[in-house]
Design an enzyme around this catalytic site. Structure first.
Site, PDB file in Angstrom:
ATOM      1  N   HIS A  92       0.822  -1.210   0.000  1.00 20.18           N
ATOM      2  CA  HIS A  92       0.000   0.000   0.000  1.00 20.18           C
ATOM      3  C   HIS A  92       0.856   1.259   0.000  1.00 20.18           C
ATOM      4  CE1 HIS A  92      -2.964  -2.788   2.242  1.00 20.18           C
ATOM      5  NE2 HIS A  92      -3.284  -2.754   0.967  1.00 20.18           N
ATOM      6  N   HIS A 117       5.321   7.181   6.482  1.00 23.57           N
ATOM      7  CA  HIS A 117       5.069   6.548   5.192  1.00 23.57           C
ATOM      8  C   HIS A 117       4.639   7.623   4.199  1.00 23.57           C
ATOM      9  CE1 HIS A 117       1.108   6.549   7.212  1.00 23.57           C
ATOM     10  NE2 HIS A 117       0.656   6.829   6.009  1.00 23.57           N
ATOM     11  N   HIS A 119       2.441   8.937   0.393  1.00 25.12           N
ATOM     12  CA  HIS A 119       1.343   8.801  -0.559  1.00 25.12           C
ATOM     13  C   HIS A 119       1.646   9.660  -1.784  1.00 25.12           C
ATOM     14  CE1 HIS A 119      -1.456   6.786   2.273  1.00 25.12           C
ATOM     15  NE2 HIS A 119      -0.815   7.509   3.176  1.00 25.12           N
ATOM     16  N   THR A 202      -6.425   7.437   7.026  1.00 25.57           N
ATOM     17  CA  THR A 202      -6.821   7.521   5.619  1.00 25.57           C
ATOM     18  C   THR A 202      -6.870   6.156   4.956  1.00 25.57           C
ATOM     19  OG1 THR A 202      -4.563   7.876   4.808  1.00 25.57           O
ATOM     20  CG2 THR A 202      -5.830   9.836   5.448  1.00 25.57           C
ATOM     21  N   THR A 203      -6.679   5.102   5.722  1.00 22.40           N
ATOM     22  CA  THR A 203      -6.795   3.733   5.228  1.00 22.40           C
ATOM     23  C   THR A 203      -7.687   2.953   6.183  1.00 22.40           C
ATOM     24  OG1 THR A 203      -4.810   3.053   6.448  1.00 22.40           O
ATOM     25  CG2 THR A 203      -4.504   3.735   4.154  1.00 22.40           C
TER      26      THR A 203
END
Length: 251
Positions: A92, A117, A119, A202-203
């Protein structure tokens, strides 16, 4: 990076690395989700009962940052030490877990940096405009409350920290050990002005009650660094912006 590279099944960032589960869940045991049409953001809420907030939540992230209210926000104090030793591609995103000992202080409350992480494109937008990439630095306090510091990235000068993190591509399920522990301070802009709003992960499971702190000043990364990150994923890994509803964005 050292020669240490191996395949690894990893739980989703929202479940394990953000500290919502005390023990890891292998990807094969979790309900599979992604950013495509069949199992993507529009379908998350129906994939599992635990994901219902993705569909019926009222304080969801990301959001479009606009019409913000001018106020006297408290200063953010960062005390980061080198703490990212391994980086992995969980299918992801590309993520680095952080060793204990690095803190964000806000309103006298201390939050420990747990992981960061990325995006691409950005998840939060500014006046309807997205950015090529967005970093999320996930923190939690002693009571398990989450605070996410979000940093936007524009294409420009090479970012030294990103050069340390992905020196070579990682396929989904791969983990790699870095030559030296990375300090996440290099992901933060010098000016610490920020937007603040209440939101969610957001996941999946899109858990609400997350304090979002979005830095106003973007950082830069090179086109090569951006392309390298995007090449490690099967496509864009951003959730679309969510309705603001009754929330107010502060700045």
């Amino acid at each position: 990076m050292t020669a240490f590279r191996k395949s690894l099944q990893i739980c989703s960032i929202s479940l394990c690395s953000a500290g919502l589960l005390s023990t890891p869940v292998l990807a094969s045991e979790a309900v599979q989700w992604d950013y495509g049409k069949e199992r993507g953001p529009d379908q998350w809420a129906v994939l599992d009962n635990a994901y219902q907030a993705c569909g019926n939540g009222k304080n969801q992230s990301p959001v479009n940052l606009q019409n913000s209210l001018e106020t006297d926000l408290p200063a953010l104090t960062f005390n980061y030490q080198p703490g990212a030793e391994k980086v992995f591609n969980n299918g992801h995103t590309v993520e680095a877990d952080y060793m204990p000992g690095s803190q964000l202080t806000l309103n006298g409350n201390s939050y420990t940096l747990r992981q960061f992480h990325f995006h691409s494109p950005s998840e939060n937008t500014l006046n309807g405009q997205d950015f090529p990439m967005e970093a999320h630095l996930v923190h939690s306090d002693k009571n398990g409350n989450l605070a996410v510091v979000a940093v936007m990235f524009e294409v420009g000068a090479t970012n030294p920290v990103l050069s340390q993190i992905w020196q070579q591509p990682l396929t989904a399920g791969e983990i790699s050990e870095m030559e030296a522990a990375v300090n996440a301070t290099g992901l933060l802009p010098a000016p610490k002005d920020y937007f603040r709003y209440n939101g969610s992960l957001t996941t999946p499971p899109c858990t609400e009650g997350v304090r979002w702190l979005v830095m106003k000043q973007p950082m830069t990364l090179s086109q090569q660094q951006l392309s390298s990150f995007q090449g490690m994923l099967s496509g864009p890994n951003n959730r679309p912006v969510q309705p603001l509803n009754a929330r107010q964005i502060l700045k």
